[in-house]
Design a protein around this motif. Structure first.
Motif, short mmCIF file in Angstrom:
data_model
loop_
_atom_site.label_atom_id
_atom_site.label_comp_id
_atom_site.label_asym_id
_atom_site.label_seq_id
_atom_site.Cartn_x
_atom_site.Cartn_y
_atom_site.Cartn_z
N PHE A 1 23.42 -25.51 -28.12
CA PHE A 1 21.95 -25.54 -28.44
C PHE A 1 21.45 -27.19 -28.28
CE2 PHE A 1 22.77 -22.06 -31.15
CZ PHE A 1 22.21 -21.07 -30.65
N VAL A 2 22.31 -28.10 -28.59
CA VAL A 2 21.57 -29.47 -28.38
C VAL A 2 21.64 -29.69 -27.06
CG1 VAL A 2 22.23 -31.84 -28.54
CG2 VAL A 2 22.60 -30.34 -30.62
N SER A 3 22.41 -29.30 -25.97
CA SER A 3 22.43 -29.88 -24.66
C SER A 3 21.38 -28.84 -23.80
CB SER A 3 23.81 -29.50 -24.02
OG SER A 3 24.22 -28.15 -24.18
N LEU A 4 21.21 -27.43 -24.41
CA LEU A 4 20.26 -26.88 -23.63
C LEU A 4 18.82 -27.07 -23.81
CD1 LEU A 4 21.63 -23.07 -23.34
CD2 LEU A 4 21.86 -25.06 -21.73
N PHE B 1 14.84 -26.73 -22.56
CA PHE B 1 14.10 -25.64 -23.37
C PHE B 1 13.96 -26.18 -24.78
CE2 PHE B 1 15.10 -21.73 -25.94
CZ PHE B 1 14.17 -21.43 -26.03
N VAL B 2 12.68 -26.88 -24.98
CA VAL B 2 12.50 -27.57 -26.04
C VAL B 2 12.24 -26.66 -27.51
CG1 VAL B 2 11.03 -29.28 -27.28
CG2 VAL B 2 11.89 -29.54 -24.86
N PHE B 3 12.71 -26.79 -28.40
CA PHE B 3 12.69 -26.22 -29.56
C PHE B 3 13.10 -27.09 -30.88
CE2 PHE B 3 17.14 -25.51 -30.61
CZ PHE B 3 17.59 -25.21 -29.40
N ASP B 4 12.26 -26.68 -32.06
CA ASP B 4 12.98 -27.49 -33.18
C ASP B 4 13.85 -27.08 -34.24
OD1 ASP B 4 10.67 -29.76 -32.98
OD2 ASP B 4 9.43 -28.07 -33.03
N TRP C 1 25.69 -16.23 -24.71
CA TRP C 1 26.77 -17.04 -25.09
C TRP C 1 27.03 -17.04 -26.46
CZ3 TRP C 1 29.73 -18.23 -21.31
CH2 TRP C 1 30.77 -19.05 -21.33
N THR C 2 25.91 -16.76 -27.33
CA THR C 2 26.02 -16.79 -28.98
C THR C 2 27.07 -15.76 -29.24
OG1 THR C 2 23.90 -17.84 -29.12
CG2 THR C 2 24.90 -16.82 -30.89
N THR C 3 26.76 -14.43 -28.62
CA THR C 3 27.55 -13.31 -28.95
C THR C 3 29.34 -13.50 -28.46
OG1 THR C 3 26.93 -12.33 -26.98
CG2 THR C 3 25.90 -11.72 -29.16
#
Ligand code: ADP
Length: 395
Positions: free
Chosen positions: A30-33, A37-40, A147-149
């Motif tokens: 999540f940090v690298s992506l 792709f910006v999210f909080d 990838w999460t699954t």
């Protein structure tokens, strides 16, 4: 997609693939992506197989330099909707939301998490203050969901394998236990039978001192048998959680000294050193707690012959901490994780008798007092058990 993006995704996925811990792998993912792709905040919700309720499996705040786990109530609504509809959902801020308040301008993106053909949860992103998600963002979110699954399935597999290993170890230990217990039962029985047959022989005459000696051996071996049977019954009842406990105010320092006195009556050469600070009484079962210390002292006698036993007691926060240490040969680190398992005995030469039940019984008794027991050991230096008991240990 551009080749730079592909190269970036490839590098990230390779990095994640090599990480053995699923949570760190998700963090990295999540940090690298987030650079493309910006999210909080991001959260993963999975449906509980039994209750069908939603459980937060993972939550993280990545915006504005935050790294701590985030509260995840914000995404539950959209996660339920994603699962109900089985498809990706975008939710823009409510029209009545205050345009001046950035935190009220929440853009949500929820993606279903399919495990094979099974829809089991949702991955939800939140971004405060816009802009709205683009098509590329949606595609990247779908990739992240895949990838999460994969990572969660890998975690489930790792957990299942660990459980299988533990069950297999238990089965092996039970097999060993049958031969151990046969030996442990036969030895005292052999003594009892041998000495009583000798005493009963009509063609032999034994003087009184010899008769007494034979009888005391029979007596000791009968005690050993009784203890063994008691240990087996007790461990079975602790295992099935049917052993009753009677809680009452107890002074652990006095209890430990009593147990030591009883041991000294049997092993007159034993040396005990006490280092007790004043301890408040705790709520405990005196008979069972005595058993814990008796087991630890007997183990020190068996496995650290000739060593002094040093016992300390002090108050740490709202608990009392008692340590029992010896200066024996110690235990190799590789065996430490298994010592409190039922039937476990350190492999190797079997000159010392035992069943592998003692430390299991200790641990179950301490757990019933809402306490903890652990061990530290250094080869050639000795072994130390740490017992923590809450001052109010009743149910
Ligand atoms: P048992 O003594 O019947 O084998 P326990 O559950 O009491 O079973 O102990 C498990 C194992 O832990 C023992 O087999 C022994 O190898 C090891 N152990 C326990 N206490 C000590 C100690 N004080 N020093 C060295 N080894 C110990």
């Amino acid at each position: 997609m551009e080749s730079a993006t592909l190269a970036f995704l490839h590098k990230t996925f390779q990095q994640v693939q090599r990480m053995s811990d699923w949570k760190s792998a998700l963090d990295t993912l999540f940090v690298s992506l987030r650079t493309s792709f910006v999210f909080d905040n991001v959260a993963i919700y999975l449906e509980d197989a039994h209750t069908k309720g939603l459980e937060v499996e993972y939550a993280r705040a990545v915006g504005r330099g935050k790294t701590a786990e985030a509260e995840a109530a914000w995404g539950e609504g959209i996660a339920s909707e994603v699962i109900a509809q089985g498809k990706q959902i975008l939710a823009d801020p409510a029209p009545e939301a205050d345009p001046e308040n950035r935190l009220a301008q929440a853009y949500l993106l929820g993606v279903p998490l399919y495990f094979g053909s099974n829809l089991r949860g949702a991955l939800v992103f939140i971004r405060f203050g816009g802009p709205a998600y683009s098509t590329v963002h949606n595609q990247i979110a779908c990739l992240q969901a895949l990838w999460t699954t994969a990572l969660i399935e890998r975690r489930d597999l790792q957990e299942a394998r660990a459980e299988l290993d533990s069950v297999q170890r238990q089965m092996r230990l039970q097999d060993d236990f049958v031969s151990t217990i046969t030996h442990e039962l036969r030895t005292p029985l052999g003594f009892i039978k041998g000495y009583s047959t000798s005493l009963l022989r009509e063609d032999a005459h034994w003087d009184e001192a010899t008769q007494r000696e034979f009888l005391s051996i029979i007596d000791e071996e009968a005690d050993r048998l009784a203890r063994l049977i008691e240990d087996m019954l007790e461990s079975a009842r602790l295992h099935s959680k049917t052993l009753p406990f009677k809680f009452a105010p107890i002074r652990v320092d006095a209890l430990v000294r009593d147990v030591a006195t009883r041991i000294l009556a049997r092993y007159t050469n034993m040396k005990f050193a006490f280092e007790f600070q004043p301890l408040p009484p705790i709520n405990g079962d005196g008979k069972r707690l005595s058993q814990v210390f008796e087991n630890l002292f007997n183990n020190a006698i068996k496995y650290a012959p000739g060593s002094e036993i040093i016992i300390s007691g002090r108050v740490v926060e709202n608990k009392i901490l008692v340590t029992v240490a010896d200066r024996g040969e110690g235990i190799s680190q590789e065996y430490i994780p298994f010592l409190f398992e039922r039937f476990y005995r350190v492999p190797g030469e079997r000159t010392v008798t035992g069943t592998g039940l003692g430390l299991y019984i200790c641990k179950q008794i301490i757990l019933a007092h809402h306490g903890t027991i652990r061990v530290e050991s250094a080869l050639g230096k000795g072994t130390m058990f740490f017992i923590e008991l809450p001052v109010d240990a009743s149910d």
